[in-house]
Design an enzyme around this catalytic site. Structure first.
Site, PDB file in Angstrom:
ATOM      1  N   GLU A  84      35.413  12.439  13.134  1.00  0.00           N
ATOM      2  CA  GLU A  84      34.909  11.944  14.416  1.00  0.00           C
ATOM      3  C   GLU A  84      33.392  12.047  14.458  1.00  0.00           C
ATOM      4  OE1 GLU A  84      36.264  14.129  17.832  1.00  0.00           O
ATOM      5  OE2 GLU A  84      35.431  12.672  19.240  1.00  0.00           O
ATOM      6  N   GLU A 142      39.774  12.268  26.404  1.00  0.00           N
ATOM      7  CA  GLU A 142      39.187  13.582  26.116  1.00  0.00           C
ATOM      8  C   GLU A 142      38.061  13.768  27.126  1.00  0.00           C
ATOM      9  OE1 GLU A 142      37.775  16.064  22.260  1.00  0.00           O
ATOM     10  OE2 GLU A 142      36.658  14.231  22.682  1.00  0.00           O
TER      11      GLU A 142
HETATM   12 MN   LIG Z   1      36.312  13.238  20.931  1.00  0.00          MN
END
Ligand SMILES: [Mn+2]
Length: 146
Positions: free
Chosen positions: A29, A123
């Site tokens: 990520e 998130e």
């Molecule tokens: Mn994230």
């Protein structure tokens, strides 16, 4: 730590994990520059993934980080579309989608256009409360047709 050494250590550790069980997929990520100094954007994450050359290493893209680092979120998504294995939705302030200024409709249209079949999860910060941000997220997802 010296960035070259950090990258070397990172590659060594991730390769060990990827080779330990090739059936397990890992997702790299890109995280914005204020939180780390390695792989801040999709371009550098893609370069890292290509450098490692393992089919079980893909990319997780997060709209919050992309909003900070990518010149154009849609163009970046299209450039790395074949690598994406997961998507995090969070608005520009890390609050629930719809509470900041990210255009989730155009992001979702781009994901659909190139046939993304993976998950999209939220998130986000639990503000003003976990229950309220869940409600806001679901409300926004429904408005988007998710
Ligand atoms: Mn994230």
């Amino acid at each position: 730590m010296d960035p070259t050494q950090a990258e070397k250590n990172f590659i060594e550790c991730i390769l060990e994990c990827l080779e330990y069980n090739p059936q397990v997929m890992l997702a790299l990520e890109p995280i914005n520059r204020y939180e780390t100094n390695l792989c801040n954007d999709t371009r550098s994450a893609k370069a890292m993934i290509d450098k490692m050359g393992k089919p079980n290493l893909r990319m997780l893209v997060d709209t919050f980080h992309m909003n900070i680092e990518e010149p154009n979120i849609i163009e970046s998504l299209k450039r790395v579309k074949d690598c994406i294995s997961h998507v995090h939705f969070a608005d520009s302030n890390r609050w629930a989608p719809g509470c900041g200024h990210i255009n989730f409709k155009e992001i979702l249209m781009a994901l659909k256009e190139f046939g993304y079949q993976g998950a999209i999860s939220a998130e986000i910060l639990p503000k003003p409360s976990a229950a309220e941000c869940l409600r806001l997220t679901m409300e926004h997802y429904h408005r988007l047709g998710l």
